[in-house]
Design a protein around this motif. Structure first.
Motif, PDB file in Angstrom:
ATOM      1  N   SER A 207       0.809  -1.220   0.000  1.00 54.46           N
ATOM      2  CA  SER A 207       0.000   0.000   0.000  1.00 54.46           C
ATOM      3  C   SER A 207       0.838   1.265   0.000  1.00 54.46           C
ATOM      4  CB  SER A 207      -0.923   0.018   1.228  1.00 54.46           C
ATOM      5  OG  SER A 207      -1.821  -1.065   1.182  1.00 54.46           O
ATOM      6  N   PHE A 208       2.135   1.153   0.305  1.00 54.29           N
ATOM      7  CA  PHE A 208       3.012   2.326   0.290  1.00 54.29           C
ATOM      8  C   PHE A 208       4.343   1.934  -0.335  1.00 54.29           C
ATOM      9  CE2 PHE A 208       3.694   0.184   4.333  1.00 54.29           C
ATOM     10  CZ  PHE A 208       5.069   0.123   4.443  1.00 54.29           C
ATOM     11  N   PRO A 209       5.110   2.907  -0.862  1.00 54.01           N
ATOM     12  CA  PRO A 209       6.398   2.595  -1.523  1.00 54.01           C
ATOM     13  C   PRO A 209       7.460   2.170  -0.515  1.00 54.01           C
ATOM     14  CG  PRO A 209       6.016   4.961  -1.526  1.00 54.01           C
ATOM     15  CD  PRO A 209       4.767   4.334  -0.991  1.00 54.01           C
ATOM     16  N   ASN A 210       7.430   0.906  -0.156  1.00 50.02           N
ATOM     17  CA  ASN A 210       8.302   0.406   0.909  1.00 50.02           C
ATOM     18  C   ASN A 210       9.771   0.449   0.528  1.00 50.02           C
ATOM     19  OD1 ASN A 210       8.823  -1.130   3.448  1.00 50.02           O
ATOM     20  ND2 ASN A 210       9.465  -2.708   2.002  1.00 50.02           N
ATOM     21  N   LEU A 211      10.080   0.345  -0.770  1.00 46.41           N
ATOM     22  CA  LEU A 211      11.487   0.376  -1.188  1.00 46.41           C
ATOM     23  C   LEU A 211      12.166   1.645  -0.707  1.00 46.41           C
ATOM     24  CD1 LEU A 211      13.834  -0.797  -2.928  1.00 46.41           C
ATOM     25  CD2 LEU A 211      12.957   0.615  -4.784  1.00 46.41           C
ATOM     26  N   LEU A 212      11.499   2.783  -0.860  1.00 45.02           N
ATOM     27  CA  LEU A 212      12.072   4.050  -0.430  1.00 45.02           C
ATOM     28  C   LEU A 212      11.787   4.317   1.036  1.00 45.02           C
ATOM     29  CD1 LEU A 212      11.177   6.184  -3.559  1.00 45.02           C
ATOM     30  CD2 LEU A 212      13.453   5.456  -2.867  1.00 45.02           C
ATOM     31  N   ALA A 213      10.668   3.833   1.545  1.00 47.47           N
ATOM     32  CA  ALA A 213      10.304   4.113   2.932  1.00 47.47           C
ATOM     33  C   ALA A 213      11.277   3.466   3.905  1.00 47.47           C
ATOM     34  CB  ALA A 213       8.879   3.634   3.211  1.00 47.47           C
TER      35      ALA A 213
ATOM     36  N   GLY B 227      28.777  -8.591  -9.183  1.00 48.47           N
ATOM     37  CA  GLY B 227      29.052  -7.531 -10.138  1.00 48.47           C
ATOM     38  C   GLY B 227      28.204  -6.301  -9.962  1.00 48.47           C
ATOM     39  N   MET B 228      27.367  -6.253  -8.955  1.00 49.79           N
ATOM     40  CA  MET B 228      26.541  -5.074  -8.713  1.00 49.79           C
ATOM     41  C   MET B 228      26.122  -5.042  -7.254  1.00 49.79           C
ATOM     42  SD  MET B 228      22.990  -6.186 -10.607  1.00 49.79           S
ATOM     43  CE  MET B 228      23.825  -6.407 -12.165  1.00 49.79           C
ATOM     44  N   ALA B 229      25.673  -3.883  -6.813  1.00 51.79           N
ATOM     45  CA  ALA B 229      25.256  -3.712  -5.423  1.00 51.79           C
ATOM     46  C   ALA B 229      24.126  -2.695  -5.382  1.00 51.79           C
ATOM     47  CB  ALA B 229      26.418  -3.250  -4.554  1.00 51.79           C
ATOM     48  N   THR B 230      23.468  -2.616  -4.247  1.00 50.53           N
ATOM     49  CA  THR B 230      22.413  -1.621  -4.056  1.00 50.53           C
ATOM     50  C   THR B 230      22.529  -1.043  -2.656  1.00 50.53           C
ATOM     51  OG1 THR B 230      20.030  -1.230  -4.186  1.00 50.53           O
ATOM     52  CG2 THR B 230      20.715  -3.296  -3.200  1.00 50.53           C
ATOM     53  N   ASN B 231      22.174   0.218  -2.532  1.00 50.40           N
ATOM     54  CA  ASN B 231      22.192   0.882  -1.230  1.00 50.40           C
ATOM     55  C   ASN B 231      21.206   2.044  -1.292  1.00 50.40           C
ATOM     56  OD1 ASN B 231      23.299   0.819   1.401  1.00 50.40           O
ATOM     57  ND2 ASN B 231      24.463   2.660   0.981  1.00 50.40           N
ATOM     58  N   ILE B 232      20.069   1.885  -0.639  1.00 43.64           N
ATOM     59  CA  ILE B 232      18.993   2.874  -0.719  1.00 43.64           C
ATOM     60  C   ILE B 232      18.666   3.329   0.694  1.00 43.64           C
ATOM     61  CG2 ILE B 232      16.634   3.296  -1.494  1.00 43.64           C
ATOM     62  CD1 ILE B 232      16.999   0.920  -3.409  1.00 43.64           C
ATOM     63  N   PRO B 233      18.706   4.622   0.969  1.00 45.28           N
ATOM     64  CA  PRO B 233      18.382   5.114   2.315  1.00 45.28           C
ATOM     65  C   PRO B 233      16.876   5.129   2.548  1.00 45.28           C
ATOM     66  CG  PRO B 233      18.876   6.956   0.871  1.00 45.28           C
ATOM     67  CD  PRO B 233      19.101   5.712   0.059  1.00 45.28           C
ATOM     68  N   PRO B 234      16.444   5.124   3.803  1.00 45.71           N
ATOM     69  CA  PRO B 234      15.012   5.220   4.099  1.00 45.71           C
ATOM     70  C   PRO B 234      14.485   6.640   3.914  1.00 45.71           C
ATOM     71  CG  PRO B 234      16.283   5.006   6.124  1.00 45.71           C
ATOM     72  CD  PRO B 234      17.256   4.892   5.001  1.00 45.71           C
ATOM     73  N   HIS B 235      13.172   6.756   3.690  1.00 43.19           N
ATOM     74  CA  HIS B 235      12.523   8.045   3.485  1.00 43.19           C
ATOM     75  C   HIS B 235      11.254   8.112   4.311  1.00 43.19           C
ATOM     76  CE1 HIS B 235      15.170   7.675  -0.029  1.00 43.19           C
ATOM     77  NE2 HIS B 235      15.075   8.990  -0.191  1.00 43.19           N
TER      78      HIS B 235
ATOM     79  N   LEU C 182       6.719  10.619   0.555  1.00 38.05           N
ATOM     80  CA  LEU C 182       6.637   9.744  -0.608  1.00 38.05           C
ATOM     81  C   LEU C 182       5.234   9.720  -1.183  1.00 38.05           C
ATOM     82  CD1 LEU C 182       8.790   6.740   0.683  1.00 38.05           C
ATOM     83  CD2 LEU C 182       9.465   8.452  -0.990  1.00 38.05           C
ATOM     84  N   CYS C 183       4.222   9.698  -0.323  1.00 43.75           N
ATOM     85  CA  CYS C 183       2.833   9.736  -0.798  1.00 43.75           C
ATOM     86  C   CYS C 183       2.548  11.052  -1.516  1.00 43.75           C
ATOM     87  CB  CYS C 183       1.872   9.532   0.369  1.00 43.75           C
ATOM     88  SG  CYS C 183       1.863   7.851   1.050  1.00 43.75           S
ATOM     89  N   ASN C 184       3.074  12.144  -0.995  1.00 44.35           N
ATOM     90  CA  ASN C 184       2.884  13.443  -1.665  1.00 44.35           C
ATOM     91  C   ASN C 184       3.513  13.417  -3.055  1.00 44.35           C
ATOM     92  OD1 ASN C 184       1.535  14.535   0.530  1.00 44.35           O
ATOM     93  ND2 ASN C 184       3.386  15.370   1.447  1.00 44.35           N
TER      94      ASN C 184
END
Length: 768
Positions: free
Chosen positions: A168-174, A183-191, A196-198
């Motif tokens: 129900s909400f953008p959990n990837l960014l939240a 060969g690759m990595a990911t690092n995403i900070p919380p929001h 995000l809803c706005n």
């Protein structure tokens, strides 16, 4: 590798292939498995498979946020046995992290017991802790029972699991994510969910919104531990636009005033993913090594909150200067990297911008809405079919009872029967006219089965009226669902309304929903020299023959007798100040730098110089003196090679020193003298003296140097510089200074052999 496929002795089941291809194919399979099933999160629900399976298993165990807790061992065991065939320790660690409010912005697991802390302590064993879902986790699972997403077989084919959660909400960014794949990595900070809803609502209104506009809604990350983001806005914009960048994050602190004009700094929020215990250890080490002389002490007064107290050495210290030094020498300031590498459609890894990630979430929400709406419509159609059968039964009740009572196969009879208006019982047709009555056909199999399963107590007129009312409500709901499925505009309007409800539920009124990380400008704090932070006091530096060094308070008489260890005696003794830097040259040709303020006190025998710098045991001390900027030094080795070096170039920044004079084999550094004059004087172990112009020596930053004097036997004994017009001075055997001005017969070119020393030259072949 030879091709063996034509060998008649080879079995058809064992076909050979080149080793490179075999290894490549298998490694590619492993890499894809790591990328898709372990390291990278899905952009739609922001979860990796292990987290998705944990939440789904907790749902199957009915661990709702308002229900009871279950043992963590039971949860991790179910996840491992049913969905995730890996180690239970790894599953429990992943579940415990979802419960840590200092690691996850919106925890998805509500833990009861010891789930670790910000000091870096590990959670208790799974048999000691209990857990259930949070409201945020339920929001991610909402709609699973309504065919919102696809399911797939679990690892052994006995159960099914969702491919992705409805979210129900953008959990990837939240809540952010991090992982290392092949060969690759990911690092995403919380929001922040509200922000995000706005941003999602703005994207619905303006699908081609600019990144600058989105930044007005999502100004930056919102870390669970708070802190202050000091990254410039243009850098944040570029990071969100490209999906790669970094954010400077500092601690949050304030000054507390104490009695008598004293004050202390209190740190209340530390940067994200910094362990408080290790941070305190690092600052304590900085204090011990005196890297920040103006910092006196650190105390940890934390309870449930963070409270680190920093005490300055003096009340005259500027707090901003002190904190700026700590930012550079500790993790009170960190740089959090952004690498938005995600599975954009559940299959393809891609580095996405902020807009692309939000768009992926919105598209997923639209798919979920359409599937849930279609599922609801199918349910309504089924119920309407049943209701029409019930209404027919009520309108033809006597005939239905006869069929059920006397017919051998009542179900088939109900289906065959021609339900016309003539069989209806007396009822005003103006009240309601069922669509079933307009047909001459019989009941469907579903309707017949429902009538046969109907309870006798339902044969009341009141129940009949309820059925008519329910049918009317369902027809109205169905019409609304038809409009939604046919109109994209209505779909986005519905999604916007759902986002507003999510924003209201998890916004600033939600516990911990308000923004925690604040924004500020880094500010320009001028670099303050280390000497400016030290109180300037006179000292007397004393270094013994065995290399024990100390600092006596004040400028004492240099002829005064001091105590030394047995077998030891004085070697270097001179006046200095605590703000001075001392230079020492080892026989290995390396210069070492020591702050005078770091010298041990003069009450004892001092400390070995070798413990303060990394001077090898086999290397001796050639010279020790106070650093004077812009001065030049004459360096020479025992082999008679040397050069002139600027003193500023020999300053060492580390304990290991700086290699300046290159020596090898049995050659050692021999001479280090300040340059003062226009000529160089050399004397060899053969007592031959050579004088030549200083300009013949090169000025270098590092090297072996050039030949000063040539010898058949032995090497260099001493060298110095002097002014030819003033003459060359030395001490005679009686200790008197003698100056020789008639020096023509010793003057020559550099690298000459020289002539025997003048009468009265010291027997130790030195100029001092």
């Amino acid at each position: 590798m030879a091709d063996l496929t034509d060998d008649p002795n080879m079995s058809s089941k064992n076909l050979a292939e080149p080793l490179r291809r075999a290894i490549g194919d298998r490694y590619l399979t492993y890499a894809l498995s790591t990328i898709m099933h372990r390291a990278l999160p899905d952009a739609r629900d922001g979860l990796k498979p292990v987290h998705r399976r944990i939440l789904y298993a907790m749902r199957e165990l009915r661990l709702a946020s308002g229900g009871g807790f279950r043992k963590s061992a039971k949860i991790s065991g179910d996840v491992m046995g049913n969905y995730h065939p890996h180690g239970d320790a790894a599953i429990y660690d992943a579940m415990a992290r979802l419960a840590q409010d200092f690691n996850v912005r919106y925890p998805l697991v509500d833990g009861q017991g010891n789930f670790g802390n910000i000091d870096g302590d590990n959670p208790a064993a799974s048999r000691y802790t209990e857990a259930r879902m949070t409201a945020a986790a339920e929001a991610l699972l909402e709609g699973l029972a309504e065919n919102a997403v696809d399911y797939r077989d679990n690892y052994d084919g006995t159960l099914t699991e969702p491919v992705v959660l409805p979210a129900s909400f953008p959990n990837l960014l939240a809540n952010g994510s991090s992982g290392i794949a092949v060969g690759m990595a990911t690092n995403i900070p919380p929001h922040n969910i509200e922000e995000l809803c706005n941003a999602c609502l703005h994207l619905i209104k303006a699908p081609n919104a600019r990144d600058e506009t989105l930044l007005d809604h999502v100004p930056g990350p919102d870390f669970p531990t708070g802190g202050v983001i000091v990254e410039p806005r243009e850098n944040i914009l570029e990071a969100y636009r490209t999906g790669r960048g970094s954010f400077r994050l500092r601690c949050k602190w304030q000054v507390e005033q104490l009695d008598r004009g004293m004050w202390q700094i209190v740190v209340t929020e530390i940067p994200y993913q910094v362990q408080k215990s290790k941070l305190i250890e690092k600052i304590a080490e900085v204090i011990q090594t005196k890297k920040i002389p103006i910092l006196g002490d650190i105390r940890d007064e934390s309870a449930d909150d963070v409270r680190m107290v920093l005490e300055p050495k003096s009340k005259n210290v500027d707090p901003d200067v002190l904190m700026n030094m700590l930012y550079r020498n500790s993790d009170l300031e960190v740089r959090f990297s952004l690498n938005m590498n995600v599975l954009i459609d559940g299959l393809t890894p891609k580095v996405c911008s902020l807009k692309e990630v939000l768009r992926a979430f919105l598209d997923h929400r639209r798919d979920v809405l359409i599937r849930r709406s279609q599922h609801r419509m199918d349910k309504i159609d089924h119920r309407l079919e049943v209701l029409e059968g019930f209404i027919v039964a009520f309108l033809n009740l006597d005939r239905v009872i006869d069929i059920i009572r006397y017919d051998d196969d009542p179900k088939a009879a109900l289906i065959r029967e021609d339900w016309s208006i003539s069989h209806a019982r007396a009822m005003d047709e103006a009240d309601y006219k069922s669509p079933a009555l307009s047909d001459d056909e019989g009941l469907s199999e579903v309707q017949a089965e429902a009538i046969l399963n109907m309870r006798l107590r339902s044969l009341r007129r009141l129940e009949e009226l309820e059925l008519l009312k329910e049918q009317a409500a369902l027809m109205e709901e169905r019409a609304g669902l038809e409009d939604l499925l046919e109109s994209e505009e209505v779909q986005w309007s519905t999604i916007a309304e759902q986002l507003r409800e999510t924003r209201k539920k998890f916004g600033r009124d939600y516990e911990g929903g308000a923004r925690r990380s604040q924004f500020a400008e880094a500010g320009v704090v001028e670099d303050v020299p280390l000497e400016a932070m030290i109180e300037r006091e006179p000292i007397t530096v004393v270094c013994s023959q065995m290399g024990w060094i100390r600092a006596m308070t004040g400028h004492i008489d240099l002829t005064r007798e001091l105590k030394f260890k047995d077998g030891d005696g004085p070697r270097f003794m001179f006046h200095a100040e605590t703000t001075d830097r001392l230079l020492t040259l080892g026989s290995n040709g390396r210069f070492y730098t020591i702050s005078a303020s770091n010298l041990p006190g003069g009450r004892g025998m001092g400390e070995p110089l070798r413990l303060m710098v990394d001077l090898p045991n086999e290397a001796g001390i050639v010279d020790l003196f106070i650093h004077q900027p812009d001065r030049k030094l004459l360096l020479a080795s025992s082999a008679g090679d040397g050069f002139v070096v600027p003193e500023n170039d020999v300053i060492a920044q580390t304990r290991s020193g700086k290699q300046v004079l290159n020596v090898r084999d049995q050659v050692v550094a021999k001479v280090c003298r300040p340059v003062d004059g226009d000529h160089v004087a050399c004397v060899g172990e053969n007592r031959k003296v050579l004088l030549f112009a200083l300009e013949e020596l090169p000025e270098m930053g590092r090297g072996k140097g050039v030949r000063l004097q040539k010898y058949k036997d032995g090497g260099l004994s001493d060298a110095t510089t002097f002014t030819m017009a003033d003459g060359l001075s030395w001490k005679d055997p009686a200790g008197r200074t003698r100056t020789e001005t008639e020096l023509a017969e010793w003057v020559g070119k550099r690298a000459g052999t020289g002539r025997m020393a003048p009468r009265g030259f010291p027997r130790d072949n030195t100029f001092t």
